[in-house]
Design a protein around this motif. Sequence first.
Motif, PDB file in Angstrom:
ATOM      1  N   MET A 141      15.582 111.477 -75.954  1.00  0.00           N
ATOM      2  CA  MET A 141      15.379 112.374 -77.086  1.00  0.00           C
ATOM      3  C   MET A 141      13.972 112.284 -77.685  1.00  0.00           C
ATOM      4  O   MET A 141      13.599 113.084 -78.521  1.00  0.00           O
ATOM      5  N   GLU A 142      13.175 111.318 -77.226  1.00  0.00           N
ATOM      6  CA  GLU A 142      11.805 111.176 -77.722  1.00  0.00           C
ATOM      7  C   GLU A 142      10.768 111.745 -76.761  1.00  0.00           C
ATOM      8  O   GLU A 142       9.605 111.876 -77.115  1.00  0.00           O
ATOM      9  N   SER A 202      13.044 104.213 -85.354  1.00  0.00           N
ATOM     10  CA  SER A 202      14.013 105.281 -85.146  1.00  0.00           C
ATOM     11  C   SER A 202      15.355 104.716 -84.700  1.00  0.00           C
ATOM     12  O   SER A 202      15.460 103.560 -84.278  1.00  0.00           O
ATOM     13  N   PHE A 203      16.378 105.544 -84.776  1.00  0.00           N
ATOM     14  CA  PHE A 203      17.718 105.162 -84.325  1.00  0.00           C
ATOM     15  C   PHE A 203      17.696 104.763 -82.850  1.00  0.00           C
ATOM     16  O   PHE A 203      18.233 103.725 -82.451  1.00  0.00           O
ATOM     17  N   PHE A 208      18.030 101.207 -78.394  1.00  0.00           N
ATOM     18  CA  PHE A 208      17.709 101.376 -76.973  1.00  0.00           C
ATOM     19  C   PHE A 208      16.598 100.441 -76.500  1.00  0.00           C
ATOM     20  O   PHE A 208      16.736  99.783 -75.479  1.00  0.00           O
ATOM     21  N   ASN A 209      15.482 100.414 -77.230  1.00  0.00           N
ATOM     22  CA  ASN A 209      14.344  99.617 -76.779  1.00  0.00           C
ATOM     23  C   ASN A 209      13.523  99.175 -77.985  1.00  0.00           C
ATOM     24  O   ASN A 209      12.695  99.924 -78.496  1.00  0.00           O
TER      25      ASN A 209
END
Length: 288
Positions: A141-142, A202-203, A208-209
């Motif tokens: 999403m990024e 961010s979420f 995630f990372n």
Amino acid sequence: MENCTARYLIFFQYLGTKYSGVMKTPPHQLTLGVQNYLETALQKLRLENEASLYISSRTDAGVHALCNSAHVDIQRRSGKPPFSGKVLTEALNFHLKPEPISVIGAYRVREAFHARYRALSRTYTYRLVTGFTHHAQLPVMERNLCWSLRDTELDTRAIQEAASSLLGTHDFSTFRALSSETPFKSPVKTLLRAQLQPGQESFAQRHFNRNLQFWELTFKSPSFLYKQVRRMTGALVAVGQGRLSLSQLQELLEVRDSLAYPKNMCAPPTGLFLTRVEYEDSDLSLDT
């Protein structure tokens, strides 16, 4: 009751990934502009006139906006009063579904108001991300919302020092891309803000990372030249990577030649956001 034409200032936002840019394109073109969809939504309001938007700030293909603006004249059918700002906003958003375009506000303005020329300033933010070595380490999403600088360490102090050197009034000819309209625009611009800040977690980053580091380069000016922000960003990143020195950046500024800008240094469109267009409060003071 006679037909009444009212002028509105509309603020809107969009994800620019799937569009040719904000400006209108011919309807037969495969990829349309954001303006095409906004004007189609306006026509679905059953207006007496063919409503045409006058966009305040041009953005190119792949560039996003949290807040762009435009003015439009709307003539309703006989006997119908002008829309309130709230009703116009809700109606346009209904007809914009499912496009990633949203009207965030509408205001009645004076007949002589012009969205482009009455704007006091524009603010752009460019998002960068470091801290990864492979494309798959960046959340999906990024991927269209930032410049992915993998295998990169940035000297953030050098970037901020270089950004500060661009503040003030200069001839930014080196930092504009040549276009058909370039010869008619003054290259002298006043940069009111040029600042590098860490982006908020961010979420996706949290879950995630956690090695990812987002950065935001913010620029504010009454107006910008064509691709000026992307060219300034590319040069500042080159400074942060050690590929360009502060003195070389100053030489680029002082040479005032678009052709002197190094090839392949311009930042890609994906990380650029138009975040704000400002007006005088008095411009928005008409009863809506």
